[in-house]
Write a protein that holds these residues in place. Structure first.
Motif, PDB file in Angstrom:
ATOM      1  N   VAL A  30       0.817  -1.202   0.000  1.00 46.57           N
ATOM      2  CA  VAL A  30       0.000   0.000   0.000  1.00 46.57           C
ATOM      3  C   VAL A  30       0.855   1.259   0.000  1.00 46.57           C
ATOM      4  O   VAL A  30       0.532   2.238  -0.662  1.00 46.57           O
ATOM      5  N   ASN A  31       1.963   1.189   0.747  1.00 43.91           N
ATOM      6  CA  ASN A  31       2.757   2.404   0.893  1.00 43.91           C
ATOM      7  C   ASN A  31       4.199   2.072   1.220  1.00 43.91           C
ATOM      8  O   ASN A  31       4.492   1.090   1.895  1.00 43.91           O
ATOM      9  N   ILE A  32       5.101   2.919   0.714  1.00 40.03           N
ATOM     10  CA  ILE A  32       6.507   2.872   1.114  1.00 40.03           C
ATOM     11  C   ILE A  32       6.713   3.975   2.135  1.00 40.03           C
ATOM     12  O   ILE A  32       6.504   5.153   1.833  1.00 40.03           O
ATOM     13  N   GLY A  33       7.073   3.592   3.339  1.00 41.89           N
ATOM     14  CA  GLY A  33       7.287   4.580   4.383  1.00 41.89           C
ATOM     15  C   GLY A  33       8.734   5.031   4.426  1.00 41.89           C
ATOM     16  O   GLY A  33       9.338   5.337   3.410  1.00 41.89           O
ATOM     17  N   ARG A  34       9.284   5.046   5.631  1.00 37.21           N
ATOM     18  CA  ARG A  34      10.677   5.443   5.796  1.00 37.21           C
ATOM     19  C   ARG A  34      11.576   4.548   4.961  1.00 37.21           C
ATOM     20  O   ARG A  34      11.446   3.333   5.001  1.00 37.21           O
ATOM     21  N   SER A  35      12.468   5.143   4.190  1.00 37.20           N
ATOM     22  CA  SER A  35      13.373   4.360   3.357  1.00 37.20           C
ATOM     23  C   SER A  35      14.783   4.922   3.492  1.00 37.20           C
ATOM     24  O   SER A  35      14.963   6.077   3.885  1.00 37.20           O
ATOM     25  N   GLY A  36      15.745   4.081   3.163  1.00 36.84           N
ATOM     26  CA  GLY A  36      17.109   4.546   3.330  1.00 36.84           C
ATOM     27  C   GLY A  36      18.135   3.661   2.671  1.00 36.84           C
ATOM     28  O   GLY A  36      17.812   2.588   2.157  1.00 36.84           O
ATOM     29  N   TYR A  42      26.288  -1.397  -0.822  1.00 40.11           N
ATOM     30  CA  TYR A  42      25.206  -0.481  -0.471  1.00 40.11           C
ATOM     31  C   TYR A  42      23.875  -1.234  -0.540  1.00 40.11           C
ATOM     32  O   TYR A  42      23.566  -1.863  -1.558  1.00 40.11           O
ATOM     33  N   SER A  43      23.097  -1.123   0.538  1.00 34.92           N
ATOM     34  CA  SER A  43      21.824  -1.832   0.612  1.00 34.92           C
ATOM     35  C   SER A  43      20.685  -0.855   0.873  1.00 34.92           C
ATOM     36  O   SER A  43      20.835   0.109   1.636  1.00 34.92           O
ATOM     37  N   CYS A  44      19.574  -1.155   0.252  1.00 34.79           N
ATOM     38  CA  CYS A  44      18.357  -0.360   0.416  1.00 34.79           C
ATOM     39  C   CYS A  44      17.500  -0.973   1.524  1.00 34.79           C
ATOM     40  O   CYS A  44      17.455  -2.205   1.675  1.00 34.79           O
ATOM     41  N   ASN A  45      16.835  -0.117   2.271  1.00 34.61           N
ATOM     42  CA  ASN A  45      15.962  -0.557   3.361  1.00 34.61           C
ATOM     43  C   ASN A  45      14.689   0.274   3.338  1.00 34.61           C
ATOM     44  O   ASN A  45      14.746   1.478   3.060  1.00 34.61           O
ATOM     45  N   ALA A  46      13.561  -0.346   3.625  1.00 32.87           N
ATOM     46  CA  ALA A  46      12.317   0.425   3.619  1.00 32.87           C
ATOM     47  C   ALA A  46      11.270  -0.223   4.509  1.00 32.87           C
ATOM     48  O   ALA A  46      11.224  -1.453   4.653  1.00 32.87           O
ATOM     49  N   ASP A  47      10.441   0.624   5.107  1.00 31.12           N
ATOM     50  CA  ASP A  47       9.246   0.179   5.827  1.00 31.12           C
ATOM     51  C   ASP A  47       8.104   0.139   4.828  1.00 31.12           C
ATOM     52  O   ASP A  47       7.742   1.168   4.258  1.00 31.12           O
ATOM     53  N   ILE A  48       7.550  -1.043   4.632  1.00 29.20           N
ATOM     54  CA  ILE A  48       6.506  -1.235   3.624  1.00 29.20           C
ATOM     55  C   ILE A  48       5.196  -1.587   4.318  1.00 29.20           C
ATOM     56  O   ILE A  48       5.149  -2.514   5.133  1.00 29.20           O
ATOM     57  N   LEU A  88       1.874  -3.321   3.953  1.00 28.50           N
ATOM     58  CA  LEU A  88       1.336  -4.362   3.084  1.00 28.50           C
ATOM     59  C   LEU A  88      -0.168  -4.168   2.875  1.00 28.50           C
ATOM     60  O   LEU A  88      -0.784  -3.282   3.491  1.00 28.50           O
ATOM     61  N   THR A  89      -0.755  -5.016   2.035  1.00 27.41           N
ATOM     62  CA  THR A  89      -2.177  -4.875   1.722  1.00 27.41           C
ATOM     63  C   THR A  89      -3.072  -5.191   2.916  1.00 27.41           C
ATOM     64  O   THR A  89      -4.240  -4.805   2.928  1.00 27.41           O
ATOM     65  N   ASN A  90      -2.515  -5.893   3.906  1.00 22.97           N
ATOM     66  CA  ASN A  90      -3.284  -6.137   5.136  1.00 22.97           C
ATOM     67  C   ASN A  90      -3.054  -5.006   6.153  1.00 22.97           C
ATOM     68  O   ASN A  90      -3.470  -5.114   7.303  1.00 22.97           O
ATOM     69  N   TYR A  91      -2.323  -3.970   5.724  1.00 26.62           N
ATOM     70  CA  TYR A  91      -2.036  -2.776   6.513  1.00 26.62           C
ATOM     71  C   TYR A  91      -1.075  -3.024   7.663  1.00 26.62           C
ATOM     72  O   TYR A  91      -0.931  -2.186   8.540  1.00 26.62           O
ATOM     73  N   TRP A  92      -0.417  -4.151   7.649  1.00 28.94           N
ATOM     74  CA  TRP A  92       0.708  -4.353   8.543  1.00 28.94           C
ATOM     75  C   TRP A  92       1.933  -3.730   7.888  1.00 28.94           C
ATOM     76  O   TRP A  92       2.066  -3.751   6.662  1.00 28.94           O
ATOM     77  N   THR A  93       2.839  -3.220   8.709  1.00 31.40           N
ATOM     78  CA  THR A  93       4.069  -2.621   8.197  1.00 31.40           C
ATOM     79  C   THR A  93       5.256  -3.503   8.555  1.00 31.40           C
ATOM     80  O   THR A  93       5.418  -3.884   9.718  1.00 31.40           O
ATOM     81  N   ARG A  94       6.028  -3.829   7.544  1.00 32.48           N
ATOM     82  CA  ARG A  94       7.213  -4.659   7.741  1.00 32.48           C
ATOM     83  C   ARG A  94       8.430  -3.947   7.173  1.00 32.48           C
ATOM     84  O   ARG A  94       8.317  -3.134   6.251  1.00 32.48           O
ATOM     85  N   ASN A  95       9.582  -4.278   7.722  1.00 35.97           N
ATOM     86  CA  ASN A  95      10.842  -3.710   7.250  1.00 35.97           C
ATOM     87  C   ASN A  95      11.527  -4.688   6.296  1.00 35.97           C
ATOM     88  O   ASN A  95      11.632  -5.881   6.593  1.00 35.97           O
ATOM     89  N   TYR A  96      11.970  -4.158   5.156  1.00 35.94           N
ATOM     90  CA  TYR A  96      12.595  -4.999   4.136  1.00 35.94           C
ATOM     91  C   TYR A  96      13.981  -4.475   3.772  1.00 35.94           C
ATOM     92  O   TYR A  96      14.229  -3.260   3.807  1.00 35.94           O
ATOM     93  N   TRP A  97      14.831  -5.424   3.373  1.00 36.70           N
ATOM     94  CA  TRP A  97      16.171  -5.104   2.872  1.00 36.70           C
ATOM     95  C   TRP A  97      16.331  -5.618   1.444  1.00 36.70           C
ATOM     96  O   TRP A  97      15.785  -6.662   1.081  1.00 36.70           O
TER      97      TRP A  97
END
Length: 120
Positions: free
Chosen positions: A29-35, A93-99, A101-110
């Motif tokens: 649904v959304n990409i939150g904090r990313s880095g 260099y690695s990308c990280n983001a709080d995503i 999901l469609t169930n509206y839970w937020t998970r952190n991905y690398w």
């Protein structure tokens, strides 16, 4: 399944530039904090730059004035523009983001990481 895939790394001479890309794919649904983070051989992973959902940014002191983080919401992509590169910028260099999901839970991905080597 959400995936983060980086690209744009490579070998560059000191003083050169590279632009890293991190494409977020999958159902979300959304990409939150990313880095962006980096890890050099024999060293711990360190923060390079982050961007909040609001657009505010934060940079490591070592890259301030040289690197810029940005996001293209339409392309679900996070960028890291790196200018005036130095040998000490050599790292994976690695990308990280709080995503959210469609169930509206937020998970952190690398992402899997991309190698940047600065050498003459």
């Amino acid at each position: 399944q959400v995936q983060l895939v980086e690209s744009g790394g490579g070998l560059v001479q000191p003083g050169g530039s590279l632009r890293l890309s991190c494409v977020v794919s999958g159902r979300f649904v959304n990409i939150g904090r990313s880095g962006w983070y980096r890890q050099a051989p024999g060293k711990e992973r360190e923060l390079v730059a982050t961007m909040e959902d609001s657009g505010s940014t934060n940079y490591a002191d070592s890259v301030k004035g040289r690197f810029g983080i940005s996001r293209d919401h339409r392309r679900n992509t996070v960028y890291l523009q790196m200018n005036n590169l130095k040998p000490e910028d050599t790292a994976v260099y690695s990308c990280n983001a709080d995503i959210t999901l469609t169930n509206y839970w937020t998970r952190n991905y690398w992402g899997q990481g991309t190698q940047v080597t600065v050498s003459s």
